[in-house]
Design a protein around this motif. Structure first.
Motif, short mmCIF file in Angstrom:
data_model
loop_
_atom_site.label_atom_id
_atom_site.label_comp_id
_atom_site.label_asym_id
_atom_site.label_seq_id
_atom_site.Cartn_x
_atom_site.Cartn_y
_atom_site.Cartn_z
N VAL A 95 12.91 -1.96 12.07
CA VAL A 95 14.01 -1.03 12.32
C VAL A 95 13.86 0.17 11.39
N GLU A 96 14.60 1.23 11.68
CA GLU A 96 14.46 2.50 10.95
C GLU A 96 14.82 2.42 9.47
N ASP A 97 15.45 1.33 9.05
CA ASP A 97 15.81 1.17 7.65
C ASP A 97 14.60 0.91 6.75
N TYR A 98 13.46 0.56 7.37
CA TYR A 98 12.25 0.23 6.63
C TYR A 98 11.20 1.33 6.77
N ARG A 99 10.43 1.53 5.71
CA ARG A 99 9.29 2.46 5.72
C ARG A 99 8.08 1.67 5.21
N ARG A 100 6.94 1.82 5.87
CA ARG A 100 5.72 1.14 5.41
C ARG A 100 5.09 1.95 4.29
N GLU A 101 4.75 1.25 3.21
CA GLU A 101 4.20 1.91 2.02
C GLU A 101 3.07 1.06 1.45
N ARG A 102 2.04 1.72 0.92
CA ARG A 102 0.92 1.03 0.27
C ARG A 102 1.37 0.62 -1.13
N VAL A 103 1.14 -0.67 -1.49
CA VAL A 103 1.57 -1.20 -2.79
C VAL A 103 0.42 -1.97 -3.42
N ARG A 104 0.50 -2.17 -4.75
CA ARG A 104 -0.44 -3.02 -5.46
C ARG A 104 0.29 -4.29 -5.89
N LEU A 105 -0.25 -5.43 -5.48
CA LEU A 105 0.36 -6.71 -5.76
C LEU A 105 -0.05 -7.23 -7.14
N ALA A 106 0.65 -8.25 -7.61
CA ALA A 106 0.35 -8.84 -8.92
C ALA A 106 -1.08 -9.35 -8.98
N SER A 107 -1.63 -9.79 -7.85
CA SER A 107 -3.00 -10.30 -7.78
C SER A 107 -4.03 -9.19 -7.93
N GLY A 108 -3.58 -7.93 -7.81
CA GLY A 108 -4.50 -6.79 -7.83
C GLY A 108 -4.84 -6.29 -6.44
N LEU A 109 -4.49 -7.06 -5.40
CA LEU A 109 -4.75 -6.63 -4.03
C LEU A 109 -3.86 -5.46 -3.66
N GLU A 110 -4.40 -4.55 -2.85
CA GLU A 110 -3.58 -3.51 -2.24
C GLU A 110 -3.16 -4.00 -0.87
N ALA A 111 -1.93 -3.70 -0.51
CA ALA A 111 -1.40 -4.15 0.78
C ALA A 111 -0.34 -3.16 1.24
N TRP A 112 0.02 -3.27 2.50
CA TRP A 112 1.17 -2.55 3.03
C TRP A 112 2.39 -3.42 2.82
N ALA A 113 3.54 -2.77 2.59
CA ALA A 113 4.82 -3.48 2.50
C ALA A 113 5.88 -2.59 3.13
N TYR A 114 6.88 -3.22 3.72
CA TYR A 114 8.01 -2.48 4.28
C TYR A 114 9.09 -2.40 3.21
N VAL A 115 9.42 -1.16 2.83
CA VAL A 115 10.39 -0.92 1.76
C VAL A 115 11.60 -0.18 2.33
N ASP A 116 12.64 -0.09 1.53
CA ASP A 116 13.86 0.62 1.92
C ASP A 116 13.52 2.08 2.20
N ALA A 117 13.75 2.53 3.42
CA ALA A 117 13.42 3.90 3.82
C ALA A 117 14.20 4.94 3.04
N ARG A 118 15.31 4.54 2.42
CA ARG A 118 16.11 5.50 1.64
C ARG A 118 15.53 5.72 0.25
N SER A 119 14.62 4.85 -0.19
CA SER A 119 14.04 4.98 -1.52
C SER A 119 12.93 6.02 -1.53
N ARG A 120 12.69 6.57 -2.71
CA ARG A 120 11.57 7.51 -2.85
C ARG A 120 10.26 6.74 -2.80
N PRO A 121 9.22 7.33 -2.18
CA PRO A 121 7.93 6.64 -2.15
C PRO A 121 7.47 6.29 -3.55
N GLY A 122 6.93 5.05 -3.70
CA GLY A 122 6.43 4.57 -4.97
C GLY A 122 5.10 5.17 -5.24
#
Length: 122
Positions: A95-122
């Motif tokens: 739904v429109e409340d989510y935005r897909r963003e590239r993140v770095r996980l604790a394991s060191g892997l990069e992945a996509w995650a759906y974050v709050d669309a109202r937040s500033r991009p990390g």
């Protein structure tokens, strides 16, 4: 991590995508994943208004994450290997409340995650 179906993308899930019923409805298969964490984010709850999303997940509230910039904040979840076509399918289900963003996980892997669309991009 399994590379089933020619997967070339990673998707971090902290919510409903971990449910087998949602995986089957979205991708037509069960996903192979591994547990991981996303540092610098906090978990919140989002009221779902979309009837199709409600029907698929069976839940009136879904988790949603927002960046805090604080490394001590951490969200537990799983990272799944999916294809680019499956990533597009996943985008279509969000739904429109989510935005897909590239993140770095604790394991060191990069992945996509759906974050709050109202937040500033990390």
């Amino acid at each position: 991590m399994s590379t089933d179906h020619g997967a070339t993308e990673r998707l971090f899930s902290y919510g409903t995508l971990q449910l087998q019923s949602v995986q089957l409805a979205t991708f037509g298969r069960l996903l192979a994943g591994q547990l991981d964490q996303l540092p610098g984010y906090r978990l919140e709850r989002l009221a779902i208004r979309d009837p199709a999303v409600l029907a698929t997940s069976g839940k009136s509230h879904h988790p949603i994450i927002a960046p805090t910039g604080c490394p001590e904040d951490c969200v537990d979840g799983a990272v799944f290997a999916i294809t680019p076509a499956e990533l597009a399918q996943s985008d279509a289900c969000e739904v429109e409340d989510y935005r897909r963003e590239r993140v770095r996980l604790a394991s060191g892997l990069e992945a996509w995650a759906y974050v709050d669309a109202r937040s500033r991009p990390g």
